[in-house]
Design a protein around this motif. Sequence first.
Motif, PDB file in Angstrom:
ATOM      1  N   LYS A  50     -85.417   6.313  36.825  1.00 42.54           N
ATOM      2  CA  LYS A  50     -86.695   5.720  36.439  1.00 42.54           C
ATOM      3  C   LYS A  50     -87.741   5.925  37.533  1.00 42.54           C
ATOM      4  O   LYS A  50     -88.891   6.270  37.250  1.00 42.54           O
ATOM      5  N   GLN A  51     -87.321   5.726  38.783  1.00 36.29           N
ATOM      6  CA  GLN A  51     -88.258   5.905  39.885  1.00 36.29           C
ATOM      7  C   GLN A  51     -88.659   7.371  40.026  1.00 36.29           C
ATOM      8  O   GLN A  51     -89.824   7.691  40.336  1.00 36.29           O
ATOM      9  N   ILE A  52     -87.721   8.276  39.781  1.00 34.75           N
ATOM     10  CA  ILE A  52     -88.030   9.709  39.843  1.00 34.75           C
ATOM     11  C   ILE A  52     -89.034  10.088  38.758  1.00 34.75           C
ATOM     12  O   ILE A  52     -89.987  10.842  39.000  1.00 34.75           O
ATOM     13  N   LEU A  53     -88.835   9.560  37.546  1.00 31.32           N
ATOM     14  CA  LEU A  53     -89.757   9.870  36.453  1.00 31.32           C
ATOM     15  C   LEU A  53     -91.164   9.379  36.756  1.00 31.32           C
ATOM     16  O   LEU A  53     -92.148  10.085  36.510  1.00 31.32           O
ATOM     17  N   VAL A  54     -91.263   8.172  37.284  1.00 27.44           N
ATOM     18  CA  VAL A  54     -92.583   7.632  37.609  1.00 27.44           C
ATOM     19  C   VAL A  54     -93.255   8.466  38.689  1.00 27.44           C
ATOM     20  O   VAL A  54     -94.450   8.784  38.614  1.00 27.44           O
ATOM     21  N   THR A  55     -92.466   8.867  39.709  1.00 26.10           N
ATOM     22  CA  THR A  55     -93.027   9.684  40.790  1.00 26.10           C
ATOM     23  C   THR A  55     -93.507  11.028  40.270  1.00 26.10           C
ATOM     24  O   THR A  55     -94.581  11.518  40.642  1.00 26.10           O
ATOM     25  N   MET A  56     -92.750  11.639  39.373  1.00 25.44           N
ATOM     26  CA  MET A  56     -93.144  12.938  38.823  1.00 25.44           C
ATOM     27  C   MET A  56     -94.356  12.816  37.915  1.00 25.44           C
ATOM     28  O   MET A  56     -95.245  13.683  37.933  1.00 25.44           O
ATOM     29  N   LEU A  57     -94.427  11.771  37.141  1.00 28.35           N
ATOM     30  CA  LEU A  57     -95.594  11.578  36.278  1.00 28.35           C
ATOM     31  C   LEU A  57     -96.842  11.268  37.088  1.00 28.35           C
ATOM     32  O   LEU A  57     -97.958  11.466  36.603  1.00 28.35           O
ATOM     33  N   ASP A  58     -96.651  10.768  38.314  1.00 26.49           N
ATOM     34  CA  ASP A  58     -97.796  10.534  39.192  1.00 26.49           C
ATOM     35  C   ASP A  58     -98.301  11.816  39.842  1.00 26.49           C
ATOM     36  O   ASP A  58     -99.308  11.781  40.551  1.00 26.49           O
ATOM     37  N   GLY A  59     -97.603  12.934  39.626  1.00 26.09           N
ATOM     38  CA  GLY A  59     -98.123  14.214  40.109  1.00 26.09           C
ATOM     39  C   GLY A  59     -97.241  14.938  41.098  1.00 26.09           C
ATOM     40  O   GLY A  59     -97.563  16.056  41.480  1.00 26.09           O
ATOM     41  N   ASN A  60     -96.137  14.335  41.520  1.00 21.44           N
ATOM     42  CA  ASN A  60     -95.252  14.999  42.483  1.00 21.44           C
ATOM     43  C   ASN A  60     -94.070  15.599  41.724  1.00 21.44           C
ATOM     44  O   ASN A  60     -93.230  14.876  41.192  1.00 21.44           O
ATOM     45  N   PRO A  61     -93.951  16.934  41.616  1.00 29.31           N
ATOM     46  CA  PRO A  61     -92.915  17.525  40.749  1.00 29.31           C
ATOM     47  C   PRO A  61     -91.493  17.385  41.257  1.00 29.31           C
ATOM     48  O   PRO A  61     -90.546  17.493  40.473  1.00 29.31           O
ATOM     49  N   LEU A  62     -91.282  17.179  42.563  1.00 21.36           N
ATOM     50  CA  LEU A  62     -89.951  17.012  43.156  1.00 21.36           C
ATOM     51  C   LEU A  62     -88.991  18.139  42.750  1.00 21.36           C
ATOM     52  O   LEU A  62     -87.929  17.902  42.151  1.00 21.36           O
ATOM     53  N   PRO A  63     -89.301  19.402  43.020  1.00 24.06           N
ATOM     54  CA  PRO A  63     -88.412  20.501  42.592  1.00 24.06           C
ATOM     55  C   PRO A  63     -87.067  20.506  43.306  1.00 24.06           C
ATOM     56  O   PRO A  63     -86.101  21.089  42.805  1.00 24.06           O
ATOM     57  N   GLN A  64     -86.983  19.825  44.480  1.00 27.48           N
ATOM     58  CA  GLN A  64     -85.728  19.837  45.224  1.00 27.48           C
ATOM     59  C   GLN A  64     -84.633  19.025  44.547  1.00 27.48           C
ATOM     60  O   GLN A  64     -83.456  19.152  44.899  1.00 27.48           O
ATOM     61  N   LEU A  65     -84.994  18.188  43.588  1.00 27.71           N
ATOM     62  CA  LEU A  65     -84.001  17.301  42.964  1.00 27.71           C
ATOM     63  C   LEU A  65     -83.316  17.925  41.756  1.00 27.71           C
ATOM     64  O   LEU A  65     -82.381  17.327  41.203  1.00 27.71           O
ATOM     65  N   LEU A  66     -83.758  19.084  41.303  1.00 30.16           N
ATOM     66  CA  LEU A  66     -83.233  19.641  40.052  1.00 30.16           C
ATOM     67  C   LEU A  66     -81.719  19.865  40.125  1.00 30.16           C
ATOM     68  O   LEU A  66     -80.979  19.456  39.213  1.00 30.16           O
ATOM     69  N   MET A  67     -81.235  20.479  41.184  1.00 27.12           N
ATOM     70  CA  MET A  67     -79.805  20.770  41.271  1.00 27.12           C
ATOM     71  C   MET A  67     -78.981  19.509  41.421  1.00 27.12           C
ATOM     72  O   MET A  67     -77.880  19.404  40.863  1.00 27.12           O
ATOM     73  N   HIS A  68     -79.489  18.519  42.133  1.00 27.98           N
ATOM     74  CA  HIS A  68     -78.755  17.263  42.261  1.00 27.98           C
ATOM     75  C   HIS A  68     -78.632  16.551  40.911  1.00 27.98           C
ATOM     76  O   HIS A  68     -77.583  15.955  40.614  1.00 27.98           O
ATOM     77  N   ILE A  69     -79.668  16.592  40.123  1.00 31.04           N
ATOM     78  CA  ILE A  69     -79.614  15.949  38.808  1.00 31.04           C
ATOM     79  C   ILE A  69     -78.644  16.701  37.899  1.00 31.04           C
ATOM     80  O   ILE A  69     -77.899  16.087  37.110  1.00 31.04           O
ATOM     81  N   ILE A  70     -78.602  18.041  38.007  1.00 27.19           N
ATOM     82  CA  ILE A  70     -77.657  18.811  37.203  1.00 27.19           C
ATOM     83  C   ILE A  70     -76.221  18.470  37.608  1.00 27.19           C
ATOM     84  O   ILE A  70     -75.328  18.324  36.755  1.00 27.19           O
ATOM     85  N   ARG A  71     -75.993  18.277  38.887  1.00 29.94           N
ATOM     86  CA  ARG A  71     -74.632  18.027  39.370  1.00 29.94           C
ATOM     87  C   ARG A  71     -74.173  16.597  39.137  1.00 29.94           C
ATOM     88  O   ARG A  71     -73.017  16.361  38.746  1.00 29.94           O
TER      89      ARG A  71
END
Length: 970
Positions: free
Chosen positions: A45-66
């Motif tokens: 939930k916190q990640i979604l809010v941060t991304m919707l605020d404009g920060n794409p956080l590309p470094q988290l993609l692989m961690h979320i997949i794993r």
Amino acid sequence: MTVDAQQPAYTLVFDPARSNAGYTVSEFQKALEKGSDEDKIATMKQILVTMLDGNPLPQLLMHIIRFVMPSRNNKLKKLLYLYWEIVPKLDDDGRLRHEMILVCNAIQHDLQHPNEYVRGNTLRFLTKLKETELLEQLVPSVMGCLEYRHAYVRKYAILAVLSIYQVSDHLLPDAKEIINSFLAAETDPICKRNAFIGLAELDREAALAYLEDNIAAIEGLDSLLQTAFVQFIRRDAAHIPALKAQYVDLLLELLDSTTYDEVVFDTALALTVLSVNPTVLAKAATKLINLAVRVFDNNVKLIVLDRIEDINTKNPGALEDLTLEILRVLNAEDMDVRSKALTLSMNLISSRNVDNVVKLLKKELQATVNNSDKERSMEYRQLLIKTIHSVAIRFVEVAANVVSLLLDFIGDLTSTAASGVISFVKEVIEKYPHLREGIFNNLIDALENIRSAKAYRGALWVLGEYAENQSDIQKSWKHIRFSVGELPIVQSEMKKTSQRSDDEEKEKESLNNKRTGPVILPDGTYGTETAFDFNSNAPTEDPDARPPIRRFVLNGDFYTASVLASTIIKLVLRFEKITDETTILNALKAEGLLILVSIIRVGQSSLVEKKIDEDSLERIMCAITMLMDESNPSEKSSEREILDLAYLDSTRSSFKAQVAISKRKNDQRSAKNLTKTAEPIEKSIPFRQFIQADSNIAKNDRIDEDLQAAIKGNSEKPNKNSVTSKLKKIVPLTGFSDPVYAEAYITTHQFDVVLDVLLVNQTKETLKNLHVQFATLGDLKVIDKPPSTNVVPHGFHRITTTVKVSSADTGVIFGSIIYDGGHGEDARYVILNDVHVDIMDYIKPAKTDDESFRTMWNAFEWENKISVKSHLSSLHAYLKELLQGTNMGLLTPSEALGEEDCRFLSCNLYAKSSFGEDALANLCIEKNPSTGQVVGHVRIRSKGQGLALSLGDRVALIAKQHGKVNLTHI
């Protein structure tokens, strides 16, 4: 700010915490690695809010997949698909990221999941996916879901087919045949609705054929499919005008037969788009009115009334016969709904139905008297009085009846409502001279029932101004004599007080002499009677039972007494001009002197709650002096003319000018509304017979236009800002001698402030891990965290950050630039200059009536009083600078501001912020004759402290800007 039409619409996520604490990427990664499912849900939930605020956080993609994608938790899976919506799926070169192959495999497994809700959620996600390379792998699984046993899966599967075809028709070249076959075999109403929507988007002829096959049984279809048919008809008729007449007949039949509220609403709106026939519009409006009366949701009522108002605006006069029908909505309890219904009905009222409308409003007004909810009934009563007022001003034939009606209720009204009635009486009695006699008599009969001092003062003004013949003057004097009561007031009140004390003494003696002891009760037992059980039946005077003027004076309201003094002078002067009966005239003067002297005596005695004030005493003494000087034989004719001008001519002429201004404004408003709907003379006339079937000449669909405006914003091209105005918005954040130079270009949107920051490395070294940190003071919140970067020597770098604004208070943005030091040194800092948010971008001029202004002025508790001392040339020049500097609107009419070179000026100002906050201001200034300066005060009131202080700072800034010393020579 417009939105790109090709950009997908993301799902909105609410942040319940709204905490300003930020999380780094490493903290998110640790929480995903080691947390439980519940911890991962909170982290996602916190990640979604941060991304919707404009920060794409590309470094988290692989961690979320794993660590998130393998989970079987349904809640976590739903959040995961929200994440897939907004995560950047392409790299910097525009190619699909390699990690998305793993995501595609997971989506394919979910499309074959045994749980139908997982399948449906996945298919709904596919409708928002726009990447062709991902969709290509998922087409076979989507086709398999079209034949799934559960309707929840099928309804999203058909929408996914439509979405895939719209993204790339090569992925599903036979999508039209698939949807048509699905529609023919489907039985579920929701699936059939979705399939018909897809067919209408892709194959208009097939959709029209399906519609023709189901016209006969359209009444028995589900409401969802009926609504889809109505939307198709509305859009198809805009492109094929030749079918418009047939479509209108079909919609009329559907409107009569359907029993679904949503279908009634959509069908009625479609008819208003397709036809301008008054009969058709009246039928559609009737159905909408019945819908507004029948539904319970007040929001629905307001929406329906807005649509009826749109029909009337575009087709003036078409709904005139439905005025009484609209007033049926008054059975709602919500005040907004009632206000909207009354406003709409007033736009439809005419001389043909005004009598019936007034009767209905009278019935509603009588119903408010016996209402148990006092507060709500008083508000509704005040609204009804305001509406009846506007009716009587427009239609002279009902003015007399309306005045008598309102005066009958004046004793039960609140102070504000009663004052409104008297103001209405003043306006009617001025505009319609032939009704004055009847209205004047009704007013005198109702005066003794008035409880409000403000309303009674207005009534006294009417008596003094419009008692023009001998009979009216005597009637007015008779009421004043009755209203004052027994004279002198002090002696009569002391007499009553002593009489009451004597009665109390006699009562005490009778109680002392009364035998006390055991008495025999009816049941044969003994009881004891004492003096405390004795109930006296002696009458006590009710303070509210006194006559009006006597009650006001004894309560300490001497302002009303001063108005009475002016009324007495007016009556005496006018009686002297129209008659030669000296005896009666002298009697009036003597009685007037007795009344005024008695009021002064009681104001200086201990009988009143508060002593008489100096202003009222001066006005009453001035009136006494005038009455005594009337018998002066040496009085000059010029003095008599000045006296007549002051008391008999000036106030009447001022009120006439005020009524004329009000009438002119109403005429201008009516002309403006008429201009909106008027057809220009040179406009071309389209002939339907000459329009080909495939022609695009058709009436614009306003419903689609409203939808596009809601999606894309204002379609009008914004005015391009000049280079000079853009340069004014550039703010330097650091100095030229700092290692990093930074400046920001500030752009203000509706509720956001966007800082476009330019960073310049002024050193000969590469600045590593450079990032900018922003913080705020006030009701501001930084929602973007710019990522760190490396800046080469003498290189440039741009970052953008967004600050959310939640109120019109003064806000400050500050921060620092941080970068790594060389060879193990500590981090280096560059402190940024403060950026003050300009509240003027959020404050807009507004208008309100005097009654609402006074109500808000009394209710608002925060006041900021600023002293004015300016060297401007005139008072009007300072007012102009004040309006420009504070963005406030002027409520006082320009005619009441006086001449350009006047010495005194007083006016009211009003503004609203973008956040719904009200700001009131009162300006009282004068021209100092000795120094030539503009001096006075500005009083600002608002509901919150911040807005009052912020506007006060703007007022003080005006004085600083115009108080600078100008150099003439060196």
